[in-house]
Design an enzyme around this catalytic site. Structure first.
Site, short mmCIF file in Angstrom:
data_model
loop_
_atom_site.label_atom_id
_atom_site.label_comp_id
_atom_site.label_asym_id
_atom_site.label_seq_id
_atom_site.Cartn_x
_atom_site.Cartn_y
_atom_site.Cartn_z
N GLU A 217 3.06 -14.90 -6.99
CA GLU A 217 1.70 -14.48 -6.80
C GLU A 217 1.08 -14.11 -8.30
O GLU A 217 0.94 -13.27 -8.78
CB GLU A 217 1.97 -12.88 -6.44
CG GLU A 217 2.47 -13.02 -4.86
CD GLU A 217 2.13 -11.66 -4.04
OE1 GLU A 217 1.98 -10.35 -4.71
OE2 GLU A 217 2.40 -11.66 -2.85
N GLU A 352 5.58 -15.33 2.47
CA GLU A 352 5.77 -14.02 2.79
C GLU A 352 4.88 -13.56 3.73
O GLU A 352 3.59 -13.61 3.71
CB GLU A 352 5.50 -13.29 1.37
CG GLU A 352 6.32 -13.32 0.26
CD GLU A 352 6.09 -12.41 -1.02
OE1 GLU A 352 5.66 -11.39 -0.89
OE2 GLU A 352 6.63 -12.79 -2.04
O1 AHR Z 1 7.56 -8.44 -0.26
C1 AHR Z 1 7.37 -7.29 -1.41
C2 AHR Z 1 6.33 -8.04 -2.44
O2 AHR Z 1 5.03 -8.45 -1.72
C3 AHR Z 1 6.68 -9.08 -3.18
O3 AHR Z 1 7.35 -8.70 -4.18
C4 AHR Z 1 5.21 -9.53 -3.64
O4 AHR Z 1 5.29 -11.06 -3.76
C5 AHR Z 1 4.36 -9.23 -2.76
O5 AHR Z 1 3.44 -8.63 -3.16
#
Ligand code: AHR
Length: 553
Positions: A217, A352
């Site tokens: 991110e 994610e």
């Molecule tokens: O999964 C939780 C968080 O969500 C992670 O650390 C991040 O990459 C995302 O914003």
């Protein structure tokens, strides 16, 4: 107004306790048998389903590592070299292919050198997530003992039969650390000082880590870069790395949901040094969380969230609608990537994904971002995995956020207690797709109709995906309707169905979930299916995920 990237950057968290409300079960009613049809076209191959689509994410966050994965060698909790045995056993059952670690946002504050060498000498560090831990939270969740480091993670992967995917720190460590971590993991036995250090930690043989995330991110917690700045950093970090005969696959920190400009900006900047730069990128990571259940009332990251347990039918459909966005994100980013990568050498890595609810529903109090997992999340997850299966040429890897004790967990654990969630069961069912040839399956079903804040709304009636292993068909189907079964005619083109099994995950209560006390409140049920024809009738129960595993003639 607070958005997700600001939440992550500023480390804010709301922690309000919520009450668990059980709704009465909804009566099932079968729809007209003639209006719903699935046709399988075994000759129309879409591509091979990468097993890695069924991957996992384990961040050093809350109870994921300490308590979830790592219990310690001295623990009374059954463990293998300190790693929770129950978790290892379950992950082996679902053929867990790959695990992404150590973050997430944690990755860009992590110094891998803290997690290697003699365990007793490892430094204690403030965890990235410490600011948002509850006052009563576990000390090990705020202050990282570094007891679980690279060797322990590699051991975990080995035990579970998974490949490691390491997310490297781009925001706060130099490029040298990136290639030294590769050297630590992959240099041959006895060849370098770092290989000797690895051996002292218990592994003379290299870990041969192939997948490397270049930051996480990077548009937010990973450095707050512009896409152009990040592209320049990506080039710098990947310009040189030691290979040792190992293929290295670098994964760029891609967009948050529909941030089209992040994708376009990165690729345009990357190729300014020449088209060949594309070859340095194996995958482009997309993150997408289904969090806004406000039905369009707000885009505020805190206020827009729904409750994991206290929801009605409209909230159920709202989550499904959010999940449905995944397909357009895959198609949209893929198209933009193609502007500078027309041969599509770079694949999408959805590393994610999952629902994200407001805090307070977790089984273990004070576990940050832990939430209860219900049948709703299982149906959502089945639909998401089907979406990946339908795009095998685009999606090379994905990671459900997260593996244990966090967000869309497959497993919940605390001390000596452990349970498999409905999402874990869906991964068990869908494992049969891994490595299969995805084939076209056309679904035709009436939409679900319901009332959304006084206005008529619709959602698709039945969807899924199909794959073949030789003559063995795996067809997974999601019926999102909270109360109506779908009587369906299933046909196959050019051949006949033989016999097989149907495995279904459902419940008469859309809030059904497993707990440490009731570990099997919701489990998949398997029965035999004798189709033995070109067309057969099957009824998909309401609010269900079904796997049909049938041999074709
Ligand atoms: O999964 C939780 C968080 O969500 C992670 O650390 C991040 O990459 C995302 O914003």
């Amino acid at each position: 107004m607070l958005r997700r990237r600001e939440f992550i950057r500023e480390g804010l968290a709301g922690a309000t306790a919520v009450l668990v409300t059980k709704y009465s079960s909804l009566a099932a009613r079968a729809a007209d048998a003639t209006d719903t049809r699935i046709e399988i076209l075994p000759e129309e191959v879409l591509g091979t389903i990468s097993p890695n689509i069924y991957g996992h994410f384990a961040e050093n966050l809350g109870g994921v590592i300490y308590d979830g994965i790592w219990v310690g060698e001295e623990s009374k909790i059954p463990n293998v070299h300190g790693i929770r045995s129950a978790l290892v056993d379950e992950m082996r059952k679902i053929h867990a292919p790959v695990v992404r670690y150590p973050g997430g946002c944690f990755a860009d504050s992590y110094d891998w050198k803290d997690g290697v060498g003699a365990a007793n000498n490892r430094p204690r560090r403030t965890n990235f997530w410490a600011n948002t831990e509850d006052a009563d939270g576990e000390a090990s969740h705020k202050y990282d003992t570094n007891r679980f480091g690279t060797n322990e993670f590699a051991q975990f992967c080995k035990l579970t039969g998974s490949e490691p995917y390491l997310a490297a720190n781009l925001r706060s460590l130099p490029a040298e650390d990136f290639y030294r971590w590769i050297e630590y993991c992959n240099s041959p036995s006895g060849s370098t000082t770092l290989a000797d250090m690895r051996a002292a930690g218990g592994s003379a043989e290299p870990f041969n880590v192939r997948y490397w995330g270049v930051g996480n991110e990077s548009w937010g917690c990973g450095g707050n870069f512009t896409p152009e700045e990040y592209a320049a950093e990506f080039r710098r970090y990947t310009t040189w790395a030691p290979r040792y005969g190992q293929r290295l696959s670098f994964i760029g920190s891609g967009p948050n949901d529909d941030s089209w400009n992040w994708t376009r900006g990165f690729f345009e900047e990357l190729v300014k040094k020449g088209k060949q730069e594309i070859r340095s990128v194996y995958g482009w990571a997309l993150h997408y969380y289904a969090w806004n259940l406000s039905r369009g009332r707000t885009t505020n990251w805190i206020e827009g969230k729904g409750d994991a347990l206290k929801f009605d039918a409209v909230d159920w459909y709202e989550l499904m609608r959010q999940g449905d966005v995944m397909e357009s994100l895959i198609e949209g980013h893929w198209q933009i990537m193609g502007e500078n990568d027309p041969e599509h050498q770079v694949k999408l890595i959805v590393d994610e994904w999952g629902p994200w609810y407001k805090p307070g529903s977790g089984l273990t109090p004070h576990n940050q971002l832990e939430q209860m997992i219900t049948l709703r999340d299982a149906v959502f997850s089945g639909a998401t995995l089907d979406t990946f299966n339908r795009h095998p040429e685009k999606v090379a890897m994905a990671a459900c956020a997260q593996l244990i004790n966090c967000l869309n967990s497959l497993y919940l654990a605390h001390e000596d207690r452990f349970c498999v969630t409905p999402v874990g069961h869906v991964f068990g069912m869908y494992a049969a797709h891994q490595g299969g040839q995805a084939v076209r399956a056309s679904f035709s079903a009436p939409n679900v109709s319901y009332t959304r804040d006084g206005k008529p709304a619709t959602f698709w009636g039945l969807k899924g995906s199909a794959s073949m292993h030789g003559k063995d068909l795996v067809l997974t189907v999601v019926n999102p309707h909270v109360s109506e079964a779908r009587a369906t005619e299933i046909a196959v083109r050019g051949t006949r169905f033989g016999s097989g099994t149907a495995t279904t995950l459902t419940s008469s209560d859309i809030h059904a979930h497993n707990t440490f006390e009731q570990r099997d409140a919701i489990v998949p049920v398997t029965k035999n299916v004798e189709a033995n024809s070109k067309v057969f009738a099957y009824t998909f129960p309401p609010a269900s995920v079904t796997k049909l595993a049938i041999t074709l003639d």
